[in-house]
Write an enzyme that holds these catalytic residues in place. Sequence first.
Site, PDB file in Angstrom:
ATOM      1  N   THR A  35       0.820  -1.211   0.000  1.00  0.00           N
ATOM      2  CA  THR A  35       0.000   0.000   0.000  1.00  0.00           C
ATOM      3  C   THR A  35       0.857   1.266   0.000  1.00  0.00           C
ATOM      4  O   THR A  35       0.476   2.275  -0.598  1.00  0.00           O
ATOM      5  CB  THR A  35      -0.964   0.017   1.198  1.00  0.00           C
ATOM      6  OG1 THR A  35      -0.229  -0.186   2.410  1.00  0.00           O
ATOM      7  CG2 THR A  35      -2.016  -1.073   1.063  1.00  0.00           C
ATOM      8  N   ASP A 113       2.268  -8.296  -7.490  1.00  0.00           N
ATOM      9  CA  ASP A 113       2.838  -7.097  -8.103  1.00  0.00           C
ATOM     10  C   ASP A 113       4.322  -7.211  -8.436  1.00  0.00           C
ATOM     11  O   ASP A 113       4.879  -6.344  -9.104  1.00  0.00           O
ATOM     12  CB  ASP A 113       2.609  -5.873  -7.213  1.00  0.00           C
ATOM     13  CG  ASP A 113       3.057  -6.086  -5.765  1.00  0.00           C
ATOM     14  OD1 ASP A 113       4.150  -6.631  -5.553  1.00  0.00           O
ATOM     15  OD2 ASP A 113       2.299  -5.705  -4.851  1.00  0.00           O
ATOM     16  N   HIS A 128       0.067 -16.453  -5.182  1.00  0.00           N
ATOM     17  CA  HIS A 128      -1.023 -16.121  -6.100  1.00  0.00           C
ATOM     18  C   HIS A 128      -0.523 -15.710  -7.481  1.00  0.00           C
ATOM     19  O   HIS A 128      -1.292 -15.144  -8.266  1.00  0.00           O
ATOM     20  CB  HIS A 128      -1.892 -15.019  -5.498  1.00  0.00           C
ATOM     21  CG  HIS A 128      -2.597 -15.452  -4.246  1.00  0.00           C
ATOM     22  ND1 HIS A 128      -2.966 -14.585  -3.233  1.00  0.00           N
ATOM     23  CD2 HIS A 128      -2.995 -16.684  -3.832  1.00  0.00           C
ATOM     24  CE1 HIS A 128      -3.558 -15.265  -2.264  1.00  0.00           C
ATOM     25  NE2 HIS A 128      -3.579 -16.533  -2.595  1.00  0.00           N
ATOM     26  N   CYS A 136       0.535 -17.750 -22.922  1.00  0.00           N
ATOM     27  CA  CYS A 136      -0.311 -18.254 -24.001  1.00  0.00           C
ATOM     28  C   CYS A 136      -0.730 -19.681 -23.668  1.00  0.00           C
ATOM     29  O   CYS A 136       0.115 -20.537 -23.393  1.00  0.00           O
ATOM     30  CB  CYS A 136       0.426 -18.223 -25.338  1.00  0.00           C
ATOM     31  SG  CYS A 136      -0.513 -18.974 -26.692  1.00  0.00           S
ATOM     32  N   THR A 203      -1.227  -8.477   6.109  1.00  0.00           N
ATOM     33  CA  THR A 203      -2.259  -9.405   5.664  1.00  0.00           C
ATOM     34  C   THR A 203      -3.281  -9.619   6.767  1.00  0.00           C
ATOM     35  O   THR A 203      -2.932  -9.695   7.946  1.00  0.00           O
ATOM     36  CB  THR A 203      -1.668 -10.758   5.236  1.00  0.00           C
ATOM     37  OG1 THR A 203      -2.726 -11.681   4.959  1.00  0.00           O
ATOM     38  CG2 THR A 203      -0.768 -11.345   6.291  1.00  0.00           C
ATOM     39  N   ILE A 244       3.808  -0.683   8.055  1.00  0.00           N
ATOM     40  CA  ILE A 244       4.820  -1.732   7.896  1.00  0.00           C
ATOM     41  C   ILE A 244       6.096  -1.192   7.235  1.00  0.00           C
ATOM     42  O   ILE A 244       7.203  -1.608   7.578  1.00  0.00           O
ATOM     43  CB  ILE A 244       4.254  -2.934   7.123  1.00  0.00           C
ATOM     44  CG1 ILE A 244       5.242  -4.115   7.175  1.00  0.00           C
ATOM     45  CG2 ILE A 244       3.899  -2.574   5.697  1.00  0.00           C
ATOM     46  CD1 ILE A 244       4.645  -5.417   6.677  1.00  0.00           C
TER      47      ILE A 244
END
Length: 250
Positions: A35, A113, A128, A136, A203, A244
């Site tokens: 963030t 990210d 993730h 592809c 988290t 953080i």
Amino acid sequence: MAEAITNAAEAQRALASLFETHEHTVFFGGAGVSTASGIPDFRSVDGLYHQQFDYPPETMLSHSFFVSHKPDFYNFYRKKMIALDAKPNRAHTKLAELEAAGKLDAVVTQNIDGLHQIAGSKNVFELHGSVHRNVCQRCGKTYDAKWIMAREHEDAQGVPICPLCRGEIKPDVVLYEEPLDDNVVNGAVDAIAHADMLIIGGTSLVVYPAAGLTRFFNGEKLVIINRDPTPQDHNADLLISCDIAAAFDF
């Protein structure tokens, strides 16, 4: 339950001391780590889940939505999931420095990210996936996020198409309804199981199965750094509730 530290300077001193006395530390992080880099989280007041879209974000980030609404999916993906201008903040860079100094074994992240790697971290388990890999589904060619954003190879509806084989491109991101990658999970579990200190940061620890990986920690010190309370706060040896990025500025 440990009393939470709210002062950044005190948090910095506590973390610095812990890194001096532990040899095998793993960092487990979520959206709150990024963030400070300008990437919104999901569940806070200003998070993605509280913004208004044509469909709920949880729906647009599902496998079934990707299959049935590709133009809408890619519109959301480009606008809200890819942040090419985002730069690592102090949490990212400090973790990379600690790894280079032999004081951090691994980063386990729920983020997509790529900022940990941009900061210099090497041993990163991306639970993730990453927006920086878009694959592809026909020939396996991988394209980066810049290629997706350039929009040079897309059909009339804005869906990227592989220029080599005309195959469908899918982000290497774990969508709702999809399983985590076994190799990534096994690597993360092994790192956590062998850690003598686990730092959980940024988290809410409510997204499973990722949050469940913390149960494999059997080490000496559990640290939780998060702005809001988490379901595992009662297990922590140290709670830090300040920003953080500020906590890691030591």
